[in-house]
Design an enzyme around this catalytic site. Structure first.
Site, PDB file in Angstrom:
ATOM      1  CB  SER A 183      -0.872   0.088   1.015  1.00  0.00           C
ATOM      2  OG  SER A 183      -0.185   0.098   2.329  1.00  0.00           O
ATOM      3  CE  LYS A 187      -2.896   2.090   4.758  1.00  0.00           C
ATOM      4  NZ  LYS A 187      -2.870   1.454   3.744  1.00  0.00           N
TER       5      LYS A 187
END
Length: 260
Positions: A42, A102
């Site tokens: 990701s 993230k």
């Protein structure tokens, strides 16, 4: 009898040494740096599957999530400092108690929207500059054996390509992002970040479960301040194989690589 006593004393000293080592390691992990291994794609190409890093837990102070299993008896956050837009952050998912990594996109009070794959913060476009392609081999990656996603379908062993851009956030922080295809999260409504919360996105924009999707339907949603664990500053080690012992799969060019 003397030999038996010496043997028992030796065993007790060994036990003490192990206990002390575990306590020191626990204190180090809780207060300073937590090891973190990248299991998914990701955050490509900033972080690759198999990257190993230490998370700086001093960066934002401490909360109950600073301890394993969220066991620190800390209300809220102590010795806290505010994260900055563009930081790569490890945080505890607000619902499923899993650690995520993230990029921090939205601060409290910000208005976040994605239009045709382009990020807007408080109405200002985060400019994307084309930077060629990111190419990797279409094969199983890491111990889990995930297959990468490609802009165009390819066969096993072929080059898997994704469009690469340099995105510049308001304030001047620049970083790499990838685009695979048109996806549902390429166009969103306006998210207004509540006070005490943050908005996160993955750099591999079409292959990331992040704040663009609410917690009620399996996403991340807004992340409370107390759920931040620390900032990722540098990759310490990296291996492209299914085991760290596969020396031939080590990525030497990523050792001690700064995370931007």
């Amino acid at each position: 009898m003397a030999a038996k006593a010496e043997k028992e004393e030796g065993i007790m000293e060994t036990v003490k040494t192990v206990v002390y080592a575990l306590l020191i390691a626990g204190v180090f992990r809780t207060l300073f740096f937590q090891p973190f291994w990248i299991p998914s794609g990701s955050m490509k190409d900033t972080l690759l599957i198999g990257d190993f890093l230490f998370v700086n837990k001093m960066a934002y102070g401490y909360s109950k999530h600073s301890c394993p299993f969220s066991m620190c008896p800390i209300p809220g956050r102590i010795f806290g400092s505010e994260p900055e837009r563009g930081d790569v952050v490890v945080f505890r998912h607000p619902v499923n108690n899993t650690d995520f990594i993230k990029r921090l996109i939205g601060l409290p009070g910000d208005r976040i929207q994605v239009r045709d794959g382009v990020l807007f913060i408080n109405g200002e476009e985060a400019v994307q500059t084309p930077a060629g392609t990111f190419t990797e081999t279409f094969e199983k990656q890491g111990p889990v054996g995930n297959m990468p996603r490609c802009t165009t379908p390819v066969g096993i062993g072929a080059d898997c390509e994704k469009d690469k851009f340099i995105e510049t956030l308001p304030g001047g922080v620049s970083h790499s992002i990838l685009n695979i295809t048109n996806s549902a999260t390429d166009n969103t409504g306006v998210f207004t970040v509540p006070e005490g919360h943050y908005f996160f996105m993955g750099d591999n924009r079409d292959n990331s479960t992040d704040s663009r999707v609410s917690q009620q339907v399996g996403g991340v949603g807004f992340v409370p301040y107390e759920n931040l664990i620390g900032r990722a500053d540098r990759v310490m080690f990296s291996s492209a194989g299914r085991s760290l012992f596969y020396v031939w799969t080590w990525r030497g060019d990523r050792f001690f690589k700064r995370i931007e």
